[in-house]
Design an enzyme around this catalytic site. Sequence first.
Site, PDB file in Angstrom:
ATOM      1  N   GLY A 314       0.860  -1.224   0.071  1.00  0.00           N
ATOM      2  CA  GLY A 314       0.192  -0.133  -0.219  1.00  0.00           C
ATOM      3  C   GLY A 314       0.790   1.435  -0.148  1.00  0.00           C
ATOM      4  CB  CYS A 319      -0.631   1.737  -4.073  1.00  0.00           C
ATOM      5  SG  CYS A 319      -1.162   0.408  -3.401  1.00  0.00           S
ATOM      6  CG  ASP A 358       7.371  -3.054  -4.407  1.00  0.00           C
ATOM      7  OD1 ASP A 358       7.716  -1.889  -5.250  1.00  0.00           O
ATOM      8  OD2 ASP A 358       6.782  -3.865  -4.647  1.00  0.00           O
ATOM      9  NE  ARG A 382       8.049   9.242  -7.044  1.00  0.00           N
ATOM     10  CZ  ARG A 382       9.031  10.185  -7.178  1.00  0.00           C
ATOM     11  NH1 ARG A 382       9.013  11.144  -8.069  1.00  0.00           N
ATOM     12  NH2 ARG A 382      10.024   9.987  -6.766  1.00  0.00           N
ATOM     13  CD  GLU A 408       1.289  -3.539 -13.561  1.00  0.00           C
ATOM     14  OE1 GLU A 408       0.771  -4.683 -14.007  1.00  0.00           O
ATOM     15  OE2 GLU A 408       1.398  -2.939 -14.624  1.00  0.00           O
ATOM     16  N   GLY A 409      -2.837  -2.164 -10.550  1.00  0.00           N
ATOM     17  CA  GLY A 409      -4.353  -2.431 -10.081  1.00  0.00           C
ATOM     18  C   GLY A 409      -5.482  -1.597 -10.551  1.00  0.00           C
ATOM     19  NE  ARG A 418       1.618  -5.867  -8.341  1.00  0.00           N
ATOM     20  CZ  ARG A 418       1.510  -5.241  -7.050  1.00  0.00           C
ATOM     21  NH1 ARG A 418       0.684  -4.463  -6.761  1.00  0.00           N
ATOM     22  NH2 ARG A 418       2.501  -5.040  -6.400  1.00  0.00           N
TER      23      ARG A 418
HETATM   24  P1  RVP Z   1       5.989   3.695  -6.449  1.00  0.00           P
HETATM   25  O1  RVP Z   1       7.661   3.534  -6.659  1.00  0.00           O
HETATM   26  O2  RVP Z   1       5.880   4.515  -5.071  1.00  0.00           O
HETATM   27  O3  RVP Z   1       5.608   4.207  -7.559  1.00  0.00           O
HETATM   28  O4  RVP Z   1       5.765   2.281  -6.122  1.00  0.00           O
HETATM   29  C1  RVP Z   1       5.618   1.366  -6.983  1.00  0.00           C
HETATM   30  C2  RVP Z   1       5.186   0.040  -6.511  1.00  0.00           C
HETATM   31  O5  RVP Z   1       3.869   0.290  -6.128  1.00  0.00           O
HETATM   32  C3  RVP Z   1       5.537  -1.208  -7.275  1.00  0.00           C
HETATM   33  O6  RVP Z   1       6.743  -1.990  -7.398  1.00  0.00           O
HETATM   34  C4  RVP Z   1       4.135  -1.916  -6.927  1.00  0.00           C
HETATM   35  O7  RVP Z   1       4.580  -2.904  -5.647  1.00  0.00           O
HETATM   36  C5  RVP Z   1       3.220  -1.082  -6.292  1.00  0.00           C
HETATM   37  N1  RVP Z   1       1.756  -1.093  -7.164  1.00  0.00           N
HETATM   38  C6  RVP Z   1       2.118  -1.409  -8.669  1.00  0.00           C
HETATM   39  N2  RVP Z   1       0.859  -1.112  -8.938  1.00  0.00           N
HETATM   40  C7  RVP Z   1       0.023  -0.803  -7.919  1.00  0.00           C
HETATM   41  C8  RVP Z   1      -1.531  -0.306  -7.747  1.00  0.00           C
HETATM   42  O8  RVP Z   1      -2.190  -0.169  -8.783  1.00  0.00           O
HETATM   43  N3  RVP Z   1      -2.002  -0.351  -6.632  1.00  0.00           N
HETATM   44  N4  RVP Z   1       0.598  -0.583  -6.917  1.00  0.00           N
END
Ligand code: RVP
Length: 496
Positions: A314, A319, A358, A382, A408-409, A418
């Site tokens: 989360g 996310c 992660d 990001r 991805e969600g 996922r």
């Molecule tokens: P950030 O680097 O803060 O952008 O986070 C990337 C991470 O967020 C991914 O590696 C994965 O674990 C997670 N993620 C990817 N898709 C989603 C979503 O749709 N909730 N979350």
Amino acid sequence: MAQYLNETSRTFSEYLLIPGLTTKDCVPNKVSLKTPLTKFNKGEVSDIELNVPFVSAIMQSVSDDNMAIALAKNGGLSFIFGSQSIEEQTEMIRKVKNHKSGFVISTANLTEEHTLKDVILLKGKTGHSTIAITDNGKAEGKLLGIVTSRDYRVTNDSLDKKVKEFMTPFSNLVTAELGISLKEANDIIWEHKLNSLPVIDENNNFKFFVFRKDYDNHKDNPLELSDYQKKLIVGAGINTRDYKERVPALVEAGADVLCIDSSDGFSEWQKETLEYIKSKFGEKVKVGAGNVVDKEGFLYLVEAGADFIKVGVGGGSICITRETKGIGRGQATALIEVADARDEYFKETGVYIPICSDGGIAQDYHMVLALAMGADFLMMGRYFARFDESPTRKLMVGGNYVKEYWGEGSNRARNWQRYDMGDTADGLKFEEGVDSYVPYAGTLKDNLAVTVGKIKSTMCSCGTISIALLKEKAKITLVSSVSIVEGGAHDVIVKE
Ligand code: RVP
């Protein structure tokens, strides 16, 4: 009765590092960011070591073959996204494994029977002014000649003129044989004053172009992450549904390491997937698992055979899992507990299981904090989505360049595997991610150089020149919200 944890779930911004003694030999160019990716026994080293502690997220909007090539050249690793067909994903893996720095597989190819009109159209479409002429018009055909803009004059020549009438034929070309090094190819280019050098095999089949302009870009990648055959190292995301078909195909395509991609990895599905892979391939196929946020989840996946464990639920920038499902844990708190479990496990068994933090890295200094808290490497979405090499569109929004970045969600990715809870057959029931923009930041290489520079400088301030030492010696303090204000520019009018 439910169990209550006597803690506040905290994130990176709530901590700072306290400087340690910086000795005279503690200077940035002596700092090593080498770090293990997969498990190893006491006294040994990991089979795969990253040269910078970064991997790019298993996401459609982040990790394709292009990103994987750029990141491996700079010492990190990409996990190519698994929310695509097995064929598409294996094709991306093959492209990374077949990539040779400075050796370009031609994307502009024609036959002798094509016309000047075809040449002009192809040049407009691909932007390439050097066209390979092969017997079948494909990149891997027998080389018959090349056409460059020096071979024709649009004002004088008929558009119907056949390529064979104006190309530079094979007999007049300087070519090189497959196996030549980039340095040797470059020497031939200079000696013969060429702009491009075709590389062919013993049957005159066309393999690559080496371009004069590319040499400087490619010669200087001292951190490049490659295997024993000098091929770039690449990872791939997998899921707990189609692994029986996907994993053998990825292994066959040359993937060096796999990672089960899930927002909640503390599940029997992951155990089954790990056990299947290990029973079928043994220890030669490396596979990470996750994500988890506590000791229990960590130990469960380690016992099931994972080669590394990914931490975080989360915290990703795109996310919304915590908002929609009410599950998760502050990234720093999760990491601290799992790192502690990793160290304890190492002490008891002599087996070191690297952990990956992660998501949720919003500032470069968060990276050093995560490493100091015990992460062996960091997965970021990001951060990498902002670069030229990410697969998404670059757009102008509100007068600024941005790049697209989606979770991805999100409905856009529809990566239901996922977020699978075992009964989802045909799609996401609700979104756990958003579709967004991130500010465009330029090339991966330039940005990474700045980030790495900052990390090394902080490590020197902490009196450490390796990640292992940083973990051991770092002093970390919690900060109050008032002192966070003190940490930025304050009580002054900052000039625009
Ligand atoms: P950030 O680097 O803060 O952008 O986070 C990337 C991470 O967020 C991914 O590696 C994965 O674990 C997670 N993620 C990817 N898709 C989603 C979503 O749709 N909730 N979350």
